[in-house]
Design a protein around this motif. Structure first.
Motif, PDB file in Angstrom:
ATOM      1  N   UNK A  44      60.220  18.095  16.903  1.00 24.62           N
ATOM      2  CA  UNK A  44      59.646  18.831  18.014  1.00 24.62           C
ATOM      3  C   UNK A  44      58.287  19.404  17.648  1.00 24.62           C
ATOM      4  N   UNK A  45      57.463  19.622  18.663  1.00 24.34           N
ATOM      5  CA  UNK A  45      56.157  20.265  18.464  1.00 24.34           C
ATOM      6  C   UNK A  45      55.997  21.349  19.519  1.00 24.34           C
ATOM      7  N   UNK A  46      55.828  22.591  19.081  1.00 28.05           N
ATOM      8  CA  UNK A  46      55.550  23.715  19.972  1.00 28.05           C
ATOM      9  C   UNK A  46      54.056  23.993  19.914  1.00 28.05           C
ATOM     10  N   UNK A  47      53.390  23.929  21.064  1.00 25.95           N
ATOM     11  CA  UNK A  47      51.932  24.050  21.073  1.00 25.95           C
ATOM     12  C   UNK A  47      51.439  24.515  22.434  1.00 25.95           C
ATOM     13  N   UNK A  48      50.191  24.946  22.509  1.00 21.85           N
ATOM     14  CA  UNK A  48      49.617  25.317  23.813  1.00 21.85           C
ATOM     15  C   UNK A  48      48.953  24.118  24.483  1.00 21.85           C
ATOM     16  N   UNK A  49      49.625  23.524  25.457  1.00 23.05           N
ATOM     17  CA  UNK A  49      49.012  22.450  26.236  1.00 23.05           C
ATOM     18  C   UNK A  49      48.212  23.002  27.402  1.00 23.05           C
ATOM     19  N   UNK A  80      63.190   3.833   9.862  1.00 27.93           N
ATOM     20  CA  UNK A  80      63.352   4.323  11.234  1.00 27.93           C
ATOM     21  C   UNK A  80      62.026   4.871  11.760  1.00 27.93           C
ATOM     22  N   UNK A  81      61.726   4.580  13.002  1.00 23.99           N
ATOM     23  CA  UNK A  81      60.497   5.087  13.599  1.00 23.99           C
ATOM     24  C   UNK A  81      60.598   6.585  13.828  1.00 23.99           C
ATOM     25  N   UNK A  82      59.447   7.212  13.989  1.00 22.47           N
ATOM     26  CA  UNK A  82      59.366   8.657  14.215  1.00 22.47           C
ATOM     27  C   UNK A  82      58.836   8.907  15.622  1.00 22.47           C
ATOM     28  N   UNK A  83      59.415   9.880  16.301  1.00 26.85           N
ATOM     29  CA  UNK A  83      58.939  10.299  17.613  1.00 26.85           C
ATOM     30  C   UNK A  83      58.668  11.797  17.601  1.00 26.85           C
ATOM     31  N   UNK A  84      57.697  12.209  18.400  1.00 22.01           N
ATOM     32  CA  UNK A  84      57.390  13.625  18.564  1.00 22.01           C
ATOM     33  C   UNK A  84      57.733  14.046  19.992  1.00 22.01           C
ATOM     34  N   UNK A  85      58.370  15.200  20.099  1.00 23.06           N
ATOM     35  CA  UNK A  85      58.724  15.760  21.397  1.00 23.06           C
ATOM     36  C   UNK A  85      57.908  17.031  21.575  1.00 23.06           C
ATOM     37  N   UNK A  86      56.993  17.005  22.550  1.00 20.87           N
ATOM     38  CA  UNK A  86      56.086  18.129  22.755  1.00 20.87           C
ATOM     39  C   UNK A  86      56.625  19.091  23.814  1.00 20.87           C
ATOM     40  N   UNK A  87      56.447  20.405  23.549  1.00 21.64           N
ATOM     41  CA  UNK A  87      56.774  21.434  24.521  1.00 21.64           C
ATOM     42  C   UNK A  87      55.633  22.457  24.548  1.00 21.64           C
ATOM     43  N   UNK A 107      70.200  18.313  19.869  1.00 29.22           N
ATOM     44  CA  UNK A 107      70.678  17.937  18.539  1.00 29.22           C
ATOM     45  C   UNK A 107      69.894  16.794  17.918  1.00 29.22           C
ATOM     46  N   UNK A 108      69.090  16.102  18.708  1.00 35.67           N
ATOM     47  CA  UNK A 108      68.306  14.998  18.147  1.00 35.67           C
ATOM     48  C   UNK A 108      67.072  15.488  17.404  1.00 35.67           C
ATOM     49  N   UNK A 109      66.691  16.750  17.593  1.00 33.19           N
ATOM     50  CA  UNK A 109      65.492  17.290  16.940  1.00 33.19           C
ATOM     51  C   UNK A 109      65.827  17.711  15.517  1.00 33.19           C
ATOM     52  N   UNK A 110      65.095  17.153  14.551  1.00 38.93           N
ATOM     53  CA  UNK A 110      65.381  17.406  13.137  1.00 38.93           C
ATOM     54  C   UNK A 110      64.605  18.599  12.592  1.00 38.93           C
ATOM     55  N   UNK A 111      63.419  18.861  13.140  1.00 36.64           N
ATOM     56  CA  UNK A 111      62.579  19.992  12.723  1.00 36.64           C
ATOM     57  C   UNK A 111      61.552  20.226  13.810  1.00 36.64           C
ATOM     58  N   UNK A 112      60.922  21.388  13.793  1.00 40.04           N
ATOM     59  CA  UNK A 112      59.898  21.720  14.785  1.00 40.04           C
ATOM     60  C   UNK A 112      58.623  22.139  14.073  1.00 40.04           C
ATOM     61  N   UNK A 113      57.495  21.606  14.522  1.00 43.50           N
ATOM     62  CA  UNK A 113      56.185  21.957  13.986  1.00 43.50           C
ATOM     63  C   UNK A 113      55.459  22.843  14.989  1.00 43.50           C
ATOM     64  N   UNK A 114      54.707  23.831  14.494  1.00 43.05           N
ATOM     65  CA  UNK A 114      53.956  24.725  15.371  1.00 43.05           C
ATOM     66  C   UNK A 114      54.458  26.144  15.197  1.00 43.05           C
ATOM     67  N   UNK A 115      53.983  27.054  15.958  1.00 45.24           N
ATOM     68  CA  UNK A 115      53.144  27.014  17.147  1.00 45.24           C
ATOM     69  C   UNK A 115      51.699  27.315  16.750  1.00 45.24           C
ATOM     70  N   UNK A 130      68.250  31.441  12.790  1.00 49.98           N
ATOM     71  CA  UNK A 130      69.663  31.677  13.099  1.00 49.98           C
ATOM     72  C   UNK A 130      70.403  30.391  13.457  1.00 49.98           C
ATOM     73  N   UNK A 131      69.657  29.403  13.952  1.00 51.16           N
ATOM     74  CA  UNK A 131      70.283  28.151  14.386  1.00 51.16           C
ATOM     75  C   UNK A 131      70.211  27.060  13.323  1.00 51.16           C
ATOM     76  N   UNK A 132      69.526  27.327  12.210  1.00 48.27           N
ATOM     77  CA  UNK A 132      69.449  26.339  11.146  1.00 48.27           C
ATOM     78  C   UNK A 132      68.569  25.151  11.473  1.00 48.27           C
ATOM     79  N   UNK A 133      67.452  25.403  12.149  1.00 48.05           N
ATOM     80  CA  UNK A 133      66.481  24.348  12.472  1.00 48.05           C
ATOM     81  C   UNK A 133      65.147  24.714  11.836  1.00 48.05           C
ATOM     82  N   UNK A 134      64.583  23.794  11.058  1.00 48.82           N
ATOM     83  CA  UNK A 134      63.330  24.057  10.357  1.00 48.82           C
ATOM     84  C   UNK A 134      62.207  24.335  11.345  1.00 48.82           C
TER      85      UNK A 134
END
Length: 384
Positions: A44-49, A80-87, A107-115, A130-134
C-alpha cells in the motif's frame, strides 16, 4: 542502482525456485498479506493525491513507478510481480487513520509506504503497529516517528541530527540569524533542535518566527527580520513556502544570504522562486553531481521515465523506500506481514540512491548520513 541489485536477486530467486518453490512456505504462504505463490505481492501507499500537498504525492508516484517498473522487469520478488495500491490521505492527520484502517483490513497488503510529512504519518502509526502491518515512512523526519513500535520504520534522518547540522552550516555564512520555521509540530521540533545547534556553533539568533506554511504574504515578517540586521536568513520550510519567502525577501530588497533545510532541495523551489533562488544554500543527501555510476544511472533512468532532468528529493526517497521494502521481502523467511517486518529489522544493509548502502539502527530508522553542501547557481542546485 536497483537494476543491478534486482538482476542479482532474480538469479537467487531462480535458484530457489529450482529447489522446489511449490512446496516452500517462504515467499508463498497464504494469509497475512502473503497470498498464493502465483498472486502479485501488494504494497500500500499512503500519499497526498489531492489537497495542498498534492505536488508531493506526484513526486512520490514518480519514484515509486520507476522502482516498480524496474523491480518487475527484473523478475519481481521470488518470481512474483509487485503491485502498488494507492490511497489518498491529502497528508491530513484526520484522514490518515482511515486510510490506515483500510489497508489493515485488506489482507493482501503486505506493507504500507508513506505518508507525506510527520503529522500525517504519525497519526496513522498506532493503527499499523496494533494491527501488525509494516508502516515504512520515508518522508517523516520527526524524532519520535518510530516510537509507536516495531512495525514502524523511517528512512529520513531525524531532525535531532539534521537541524543542528543546519545551524552549523548557516554559521559558515553569518554569525547572526533570522529563523523562519513552520508553525507545526514538525517545524517546532526542528526549530528546537536547531537552537541546540546554534549554541554549539556560536550562531546568534536575532529574530525568529513561526509561520503558517499555507500563508501567501510573508512581507511583514520579513520586514521585522530585516530590522534586526541578520547576517543570514534560515528557512525551516518546504519547497513551496520557502520559495515564496525567498522571492518576497528579494522583492523587498533584502539581499541577506538565505540557507534552507534539506526539504527545500526540490526543483519546485527553483521554479517558484525564479531568479530569487540564485545563491540560496542548503544541505542535501543527494546531488546530481555525485559521480557514482549508480547515481548517474538512476538520474538517466529517471529522466527517461519522467522527462525531468533533476529528480526531487521526495521522488528519490520514494524510489529508495520501495526498493528497501522489496529487498526485505526478498530475504524474508516467510512472506507474511510478520515475516517482512522481521526481515526489514534483521540488521542487514540496504542499497540506496540517496545513502549508498545503509543499515537501520535499533530504532528502525536511518540515524545519520552524509550531506552535500549545495548552492543554487544558474537555476540548478550545484555543489558549493
Amino acid at each position: 542502482m536497483s537494476s543491478r541489485f534486482w538482476r542479482v536477486a532474480a538469479l537467487g530467486a531462480v535458484a530457489a525456485l529450482s529447489l522446489g518453490l511449490a512446496a516452500c512456505s517462504s515467499n508463498g504462504g497464504a494469509g497475512e498479506g502473503g497470498g498464493a505463490s502465483s498472486d502479485p505481492i501488494k504494497f500500500g501507499v499512503a500519499l497526498p493525491d489531492t489537497g495542498n500537498s498534492a505536488q508531493y504525492g506526484e513526486y512520490f508516484r514518480q519514484g515509486l513507478d520507476l522502482a516498480l517498473e524496474q523491480i518487475n522487469d527484473d523478475g519481481g520478488i521470488g518470481g512474483r510481480s509487485v503491485e502498488l495500491v494507492y490511497e489518498d490521505t491529502q497528508a491530513d492527520p484526520a484522514q490518515a487513520p482511515q486510510v490506515a484502517q483500510k489497508f489493515v483490513d485488506d489482507e493482501s497488503i503486505l506493507a504500507v509506504l508513506g505518508d507525506f510529512g510527520t503529522p500525517a504519518t504519525s497519526a496513522a502509526s498506532q493503527i499499523y503497529q496494533d494491527s501488525g502491518l509494516v508502516q515504512f515512512a520515508f518522508s517523516a523526519s520527526g524524532p519520535d516517528v518510530t516510537d509507536p513500535g516495531d512495525f514502524v520504520f523511517a528512512t529520513w534522518v531525524s531532525q535531532e541530527f539534521e537541524a543542528p547540522r543546519l545551524a552549523a552550516f548557516a554559521a559558515e555564512t553569518g554569525t547572526s540569524a533570522a529563523v523562519f520555521y513552520h508553525d507545526t509540530d514538525w517545524g517546532q521540533e526542528t526549530y528546537g533542535f536547531f537552537q541546540e545547534g546554534e549554541e554549539e556553533s556560536g550562531l546568534e539568533e536575532v529574530y525568529s518566527t513561526a509561520y503558517d506554511p499555507e500563508s501567501t504574504d510573508f512581507r511583514p515578517l520579513l520586514l521585522a527580520a530585516k530590522a534586526e540586521n541578520p547576517e543570514v536568513i534560515v528557512l525551516i520550510s518546504y519547497a513551496a513556502d520557502g520559495a515564496l519567502i525567498t522571492s518576497q525577501a528579494r522583492e523587498l530588497g533584502i539581499d541577506t544570504p538565505i540557507v534552507g533545510i534539506s526539504s527545500i532541495y526540490n526543483q519546485q523551489f527553483i521554479d517558484l522562486a525564479g531568479e530569487a533562488a540564485e545563491g540560496v544554500q542548503t544541505l542535501s543527501y543527494f546531488t546530481p553531481e555525485n559521480d557514482d555510476p549508480e547515481v548517474q544511472q538512476f538520474i538517466a533512468d529517471f529522466e527517461a521515465a519522467t522527462g525531468e532532468v533533476t529528480p526531487s528529493d521526495y521522488a528519490i526517497r520514494a524510489y529508495d523506500a520501495l526498493n528497501a521494502v522489496a529487498q526485505g521481502a526478498e530475504r524474508a523467511d516467510e512472506l507474511t506481514r510478520q515475516g517482512l517486518r522481521d526481515a526489514l529489522d534483521d540488521g542487514e544493509p540496504f542499497t540506496s540512491v540517496l545513502y549508498g548502502e545503509y543499515r537501520l539502527d535499533d530504532t528502525r530508522r536511518v540515524s545519520d548520513a552524509e550531506q552535500f553542501p549545495l548552492v543554487i547557481a544558474d537555476g540548478a542546485f550545484t555543489l558549493k
